[in-house]
Design a protein around this motif. Sequence first.
Motif, mmCIF file in Angstrom:
data_model
loop_
_atom_site.group_PDB
_atom_site.id
_atom_site.type_symbol
_atom_site.label_atom_id
_atom_site.label_comp_id
_atom_site.label_asym_id
_atom_site.label_seq_id
_atom_site.Cartn_x
_atom_site.Cartn_y
_atom_site.Cartn_z
ATOM 1 N N GLY A 1 -7.014 5.578 -4.991
ATOM 2 C CA GLY A 1 -7.986 6.627 -4.758
ATOM 3 C C GLY A 1 -7.683 7.422 -3.505
ATOM 4 O O GLY A 1 -6.709 7.164 -2.805
ATOM 5 N N SER A 2 -8.542 8.377 -3.252
ATOM 6 C CA SER A 2 -8.422 9.226 -2.078
ATOM 7 C C SER A 2 -9.288 8.663 -0.959
ATOM 8 O O SER A 2 -10.301 8.015 -1.211
ATOM 9 C CB SER A 2 -8.887 10.648 -2.390
ATOM 10 N N VAL B 1 -2.382 4.004 -3.287
ATOM 11 C CA VAL B 1 -2.289 3.079 -4.408
ATOM 12 C C VAL B 1 -2.007 1.701 -3.812
ATOM 13 O O VAL B 1 -1.024 1.526 -3.092
ATOM 14 C CB VAL B 1 -1.174 3.478 -5.398
ATOM 15 N N TYR B 2 -2.877 0.748 -4.105
ATOM 16 C CA TYR B 2 -2.719 -0.615 -3.617
ATOM 17 C C TYR B 2 -2.201 -1.476 -4.753
ATOM 18 O O TYR B 2 -2.820 -1.559 -5.822
ATOM 19 C CB TYR B 2 -4.059 -1.131 -3.098
ATOM 20 N N CYS B 3 -1.045 -2.092 -4.530
ATOM 21 C CA CYS B 3 -0.411 -2.948 -5.532
ATOM 22 C C CYS B 3 -0.388 -4.382 -5.021
ATOM 23 O O CYS B 3 -0.128 -4.625 -3.842
ATOM 24 C CB CYS B 3 1.024 -2.494 -5.795
ATOM 25 N N LEU C 1 0.869 -1.171 0.000
ATOM 26 C CA LEU C 1 0.000 0.000 0.000
ATOM 27 C C LEU C 1 0.904 1.218 0.000
ATOM 28 O O LEU C 1 1.685 1.423 0.931
ATOM 29 C CB LEU C 1 -0.905 0.008 1.229
ATOM 30 N N LEU C 2 0.828 1.990 -1.061
ATOM 31 C CA LEU C 2 1.600 3.225 -1.166
ATOM 32 C C LEU C 2 0.697 4.365 -0.734
ATOM 33 O O LEU C 2 -0.356 4.600 -1.331
ATOM 34 C CB LEU C 2 2.069 3.449 -2.602
ATOM 35 N N LEU C 3 1.096 5.046 0.325
ATOM 36 C CA LEU C 3 0.333 6.191 0.825
ATOM 37 C C LEU C 3 1.081 7.458 0.451
ATOM 38 O O LEU C 3 2.176 7.708 0.950
ATOM 39 C CB LEU C 3 0.180 6.110 2.343
ATOM 40 N N PHE C 4 0.505 8.233 -0.426
ATOM 41 C CA PHE C 4 1.113 9.484 -0.848
ATOM 42 C C PHE C 4 0.658 10.566 0.121
ATOM 43 O O PHE C 4 -0.513 10.948 0.140
ATOM 44 C CB PHE C 4 0.721 9.798 -2.295
#
Length: 108
Positions: free
Chosen positions: A94-95, A83-85, A9-12
């Motif tokens: 998504g937000s 972003v879930y990879c 899980l990429l948290l921007f």
Amino acid sequence: MSNPDSSALLLFLSSGCDKCDRFWNALSAGAHRLLNLRVVAVTQGSEKESPANLAPRQSEGVEIVMSSEAWTAFEVPGSPYAVYCDGGRVVGEGSALTWEQLASLVDQ
């Protein structure tokens, strides 16, 4: 649940974003451990983000990566954004306004 070796899980996030504080706080409280996957907080690069502001936000089990290139590559519209990879591909993005919404993204 996902395999933690193949999911991320990429948290921007930003250190100066009020909405992002909810996610920094949730990470600090250990909420990410319930997701059973790798969690990476991605901020803008050092040209836009201060490493000194990020140091107190470090949480056990969460990597912080400073990369404006990642924001461009994933076409991040703003923070907070997730972003879930899984298996090397994007399976959701998504937000979210709450940690619960974010966890729902992973569950779906």
